[in-house]
Scaffold this motif. Structure first.
Motif, PDB file in Angstrom:
ATOM      1  N   ILE A  19       0.841  -1.209   0.000  1.00  0.00           N
ATOM      2  CA  ILE A  19       0.000   0.000   0.000  1.00  0.00           C
ATOM      3  C   ILE A  19       0.870   1.250   0.000  1.00  0.00           C
ATOM      4  CG2 ILE A  19      -1.738   1.321   1.267  1.00  0.00           C
ATOM      5  CD1 ILE A  19      -2.755  -1.455   2.269  1.00  0.00           C
ATOM      6  N   ARG A  20       1.918   1.213   0.808  1.00  0.00           N
ATOM      7  CA  ARG A  20       2.848   2.349   0.812  1.00  0.00           C
ATOM      8  C   ARG A  20       3.407   2.595  -0.585  1.00  0.00           C
ATOM      9  NH1 ARG A  20       5.197   4.243   5.493  1.00  0.00           N
ATOM     10  NH2 ARG A  20       4.262   3.412   7.376  1.00  0.00           N
ATOM     11  N   THR A  21       3.801   1.510  -1.234  1.00  0.00           N
ATOM     12  CA  THR A  21       4.337   1.624  -2.591  1.00  0.00           C
ATOM     13  C   THR A  21       3.285   2.204  -3.526  1.00  0.00           C
ATOM     14  OG1 THR A  21       5.733  -0.288  -2.167  1.00  0.00           O
ATOM     15  CG2 THR A  21       5.441   0.335  -4.481  1.00  0.00           C
ATOM     16  N   GLN A  22       2.055   1.723  -3.381  1.00  0.00           N
ATOM     17  CA  GLN A  22       0.965   2.212  -4.234  1.00  0.00           C
ATOM     18  C   GLN A  22       0.760   3.720  -4.036  1.00  0.00           C
ATOM     19  OE1 GLN A  22      -2.770   0.272  -3.444  1.00  0.00           O
ATOM     20  NE2 GLN A  22      -3.841   1.364  -5.098  1.00  0.00           N
ATOM     21  N   ILE A  23       0.785   4.150  -2.780  1.00  0.00           N
ATOM     22  CA  ILE A  23       0.599   5.581  -2.482  1.00  0.00           C
ATOM     23  C   ILE A  23       1.737   6.391  -3.099  1.00  0.00           C
ATOM     24  CG2 ILE A  23       0.562   7.330  -0.643  1.00  0.00           C
ATOM     25  CD1 ILE A  23      -0.870   5.230   1.133  1.00  0.00           C
ATOM     26  N   VAL A  24       2.963   5.913  -2.917  1.00  0.00           N
ATOM     27  CA  VAL A  24       4.126   6.656  -3.425  1.00  0.00           C
ATOM     28  C   VAL A  24       4.087   6.726  -4.952  1.00  0.00           C
ATOM     29  CG1 VAL A  24       6.639   6.519  -3.712  1.00  0.00           C
ATOM     30  CG2 VAL A  24       5.633   6.308  -1.440  1.00  0.00           C
ATOM     31  N   GLU A  25       3.734   5.624  -5.589  1.00  0.00           N
ATOM     32  CA  GLU A  25       3.696   5.626  -7.057  1.00  0.00           C
ATOM     33  C   GLU A  25       2.609   6.563  -7.587  1.00  0.00           C
ATOM     34  OE1 GLU A  25       3.471   1.544  -8.275  1.00  0.00           O
ATOM     35  OE2 GLU A  25       5.613   1.227  -7.936  1.00  0.00           O
ATOM     36  N   ALA A  26       1.448   6.481  -6.977  1.00  0.00           N
ATOM     37  CA  ALA A  26       0.355   7.356  -7.402  1.00  0.00           C
ATOM     38  C   ALA A  26       0.709   8.811  -7.136  1.00  0.00           C
ATOM     39  CB  ALA A  26      -0.933   6.974  -6.682  1.00  0.00           C
ATOM     40  N   ALA A  27       1.341   9.056  -5.999  1.00  0.00           N
ATOM     41  CA  ALA A  27       1.714  10.428  -5.645  1.00  0.00           C
ATOM     42  C   ALA A  27       2.747  10.971  -6.631  1.00  0.00           C
ATOM     43  CB  ALA A  27       2.253  10.478  -4.222  1.00  0.00           C
ATOM     44  N   THR A  28       3.714  10.137  -6.998  1.00  0.00           N
ATOM     45  CA  THR A  28       4.743  10.568  -7.952  1.00  0.00           C
ATOM     46  C   THR A  28       4.090  11.026  -9.247  1.00  0.00           C
ATOM     47  OG1 THR A  28       6.253   8.933  -7.011  1.00  0.00           O
ATOM     48  CG2 THR A  28       6.876   9.861  -9.131  1.00  0.00           C
ATOM     49  N   PHE A  50      -8.449   6.558  -2.316  1.00  0.00           N
ATOM     50  CA  PHE A  50      -8.393   6.239  -0.887  1.00  0.00           C
ATOM     51  C   PHE A  50      -9.036   7.399  -0.133  1.00  0.00           C
ATOM     52  CE2 PHE A  50      -4.177   3.624  -1.054  1.00  0.00           C
ATOM     53  CZ  PHE A  50      -4.879   2.556  -1.590  1.00  0.00           C
ATOM     54  N   SER A  51      -9.388   7.150   1.133  1.00  0.00           N
ATOM     55  CA  SER A  51      -9.798   8.281   1.970  1.00  0.00           C
ATOM     56  C   SER A  51      -8.532   8.971   2.475  1.00  0.00           C
ATOM     57  CB  SER A  51     -10.639   7.811   3.145  1.00  0.00           C
ATOM     58  OG  SER A  51      -9.813   7.168   4.096  1.00  0.00           O
ATOM     59  N   LYS A  52      -8.694  10.265   2.786  1.00  0.00           N
ATOM     60  CA  LYS A  52      -7.575  11.034   3.314  1.00  0.00           C
ATOM     61  C   LYS A  52      -7.062  10.387   4.613  1.00  0.00           C
ATOM     62  CE  LYS A  52      -7.015  15.811   4.761  1.00  0.00           C
ATOM     63  NZ  LYS A  52      -7.713  17.109   4.850  1.00  0.00           N
ATOM     64  N   TYR A  56      -3.317   8.943   5.724  1.00  0.00           N
ATOM     65  CA  TYR A  56      -2.631   9.384   6.959  1.00  0.00           C
ATOM     66  C   TYR A  56      -2.251   8.212   7.870  1.00  0.00           C
ATOM     67  CZ  TYR A  56      -3.069  14.415   6.182  1.00  0.00           C
ATOM     68  OH  TYR A  56      -2.917  15.682   5.696  1.00  0.00           O
ATOM     69  N   LYS A  57      -2.879   7.058   7.661  1.00  0.00           N
ATOM     70  CA  LYS A  57      -2.462   5.864   8.430  1.00  0.00           C
ATOM     71  C   LYS A  57      -1.042   5.444   8.029  1.00  0.00           C
ATOM     72  CE  LYS A  57      -4.892   2.203   9.127  1.00  0.00           C
ATOM     73  NZ  LYS A  57      -5.834   1.063   8.925  1.00  0.00           N
ATOM     74  N   PHE A  58      -0.673   5.774   6.794  1.00  0.00           N
ATOM     75  CA  PHE A  58       0.635   5.327   6.282  1.00  0.00           C
ATOM     76  C   PHE A  58       1.677   6.447   6.244  1.00  0.00           C
ATOM     77  CE2 PHE A  58      -2.492   2.359   4.761  1.00  0.00           C
ATOM     78  CZ  PHE A  58      -1.882   1.138   5.010  1.00  0.00           C
ATOM     79  N   TYR A  59       1.202   7.653   5.991  1.00  0.00           N
ATOM     80  CA  TYR A  59       2.128   8.787   5.917  1.00  0.00           C
ATOM     81  C   TYR A  59       1.565   9.967   6.699  1.00  0.00           C
ATOM     82  CZ  TYR A  59       4.596   6.206   2.332  1.00  0.00           C
ATOM     83  OH  TYR A  59       5.305   5.249   1.665  1.00  0.00           O
ATOM     84  N   ASP A  60       2.403  10.568   7.543  1.00  0.00           N
ATOM     85  CA  ASP A  60       1.986  11.676   8.408  1.00  0.00           C
ATOM     86  C   ASP A  60       1.577  12.932   7.648  1.00  0.00           C
ATOM     87  OD1 ASP A  60       2.415  10.335  10.674  1.00  0.00           O
ATOM     88  OD2 ASP A  60       4.351  11.267  11.184  1.00  0.00           O
ATOM     89  N   SER A  61       2.155  13.124   6.477  1.00  0.00           N
ATOM     90  CA  SER A  61       1.967  14.390   5.768  1.00  0.00           C
ATOM     91  C   SER A  61       2.329  14.206   4.304  1.00  0.00           C
ATOM     92  CB  SER A  61       2.895  15.447   6.362  1.00  0.00           C
ATOM     93  OG  SER A  61       4.246  15.031   6.180  1.00  0.00           O
ATOM     94  N   LYS A  62       2.012  15.203   3.509  1.00  0.00           N
ATOM     95  CA  LYS A  62       2.423  15.193   2.107  1.00  0.00           C
ATOM     96  C   LYS A  62       3.938  15.120   2.014  1.00  0.00           C
ATOM     97  CE  LYS A  62       2.450  19.005  -0.409  1.00  0.00           C
ATOM     98  NZ  LYS A  62       2.146  20.134  -1.325  1.00  0.00           N
TER      99      LYS A  62
END
Lengths: 205, 205
Positions: A19-28, A50-52, A56-62
């Motif tokens: 999930i972390r990887t998914q968030i980072v890839e989508a964010a990139t 995802f919900s905001k 935040y469960k995985f990353y504290d901030s942008k």
């Protein structure tokens, strides 16, 4: 409720790491389209589906997400530099290759894709932890090459090692720091060779 | 009609030179308050109390006014550098003083007043003619010091003069080009001394 149900990891759902990887890839991808500065975590959440709160469960901030993207990028540069100098016997050649690889990889990652420049610039301007670690690493690489060159007799030994290292680092910095490199792109081809030669003349015994 | 009457120079009115100076001074003030990029010639005209057509009698464009402001600023830097090296017998000392004066004056004019940074940045980014002339001049100063140091036996003579000059110029540039200097302000104190020493080691016979 529907949103929570679809976005909370099910028991057989993807691992935290995935999930972390998914968030980072989508964010990139999202940052590259809309800019790092202008994107909020809400925008990201919407784009990923995802919900905001879930993000935040995985990353504290942008910035925490940006830091991972930034760290991945800087790791790629360090890897390319390490490969460029590995097994090269002469310290002078290692210095030349280090400088060239540093600039080439920085240009490629920050500018050619254009993907990562906005994040790299924010990271460099705000001195995020991965940037500080990277700068320490690059400086350490310079120091190591200078020290080894002194030990093998290739380089002079009069100048304090720390002073020589700092000056060489400062000479290279405009061509790998993204904030400076953006104004130096037209020199990225010729400068490493020209400045490596100057540095090596300064290191002559 | 009223506007034309009040703004067209009367027979005993101020000279063209005086009006040009008045426009440049008012523009400098206006740019510093509202930014160079955001200001139009109409804004300027309104602020000075001239008609837009009247300003165009003296300057073709906003950039033409900006170029005069920029050229004045660069002339002040060159003057300070010339004074710093005048009468200094050793080429090594001249190089150190040149570098230090260049950085100190650039910091003072572009950043401490903050007056001229916006124009200097536009000028540097768009390579206005006064910037090109200034860069040629600074490069020429470096070349002259290196050549004189070679003639007096202070510096080595093996490296092609042009190569040595280009590399030294590149080493100094991040500390006097306003676009680069903005990211180097925290190093403006220590870098000139550290890099002058590296350059002088590279010039050792």
């Amino acid at each position: 409720m529907t949103e929570t149900t679809t976005t909370t990891p099910a028991q057989r759902g993807p691992s935290d790491h995935a999930i972390r990887t998914q968030i980072v890839e989508a964010a990139t991808k999202h940052f590259s389209l809309y800019g790092y500065e202008k994107t909020t975590v809400s925008d990201l959440a919407k784009a990923i589906g995802f919900s905001k709160a879930y993000i935040y469960k995985f990353y504290d901030s942008k910035q925490a997400i940006g830091e991972v993207i930034c760290a991945n990028c800087l790791t790629a540069i360090v890897k390319a530099v390490d490969e460029a100098v590995a097994g090269v016997p002469s310290a002078a050649d290692r210095l030349r290759r280090m400088f060239r690889a540093l600039v080439e990889e920085s240009v490629r990652l920050f500018f050619q894709d254009r993907k990562l420049y906005a994040i790299a610039a924010a990271a460099a301007a705000e001195r995020w932890p991965p940037v500080k670690a990277y700068e320490v690493h690059v400086r350490q690489l310079v120091l190591q090459i200078v020290r080894e060159g002194r030990e093998s007799g290739e380089f002079e030994r009069k100048t304090p090692l720390d002073e020589a290292t700092s000056a060489i680092y400062l000479t290279m910095r405009p061509f790998f720091d993204p904030l400076l490199l953006q104004h130096n792109l037209d020199l990225a081809e010729e400068a490493p060779a020209l400045l490596s030669s100057l540095i090596l003349r300064s290191l002559a015994p």
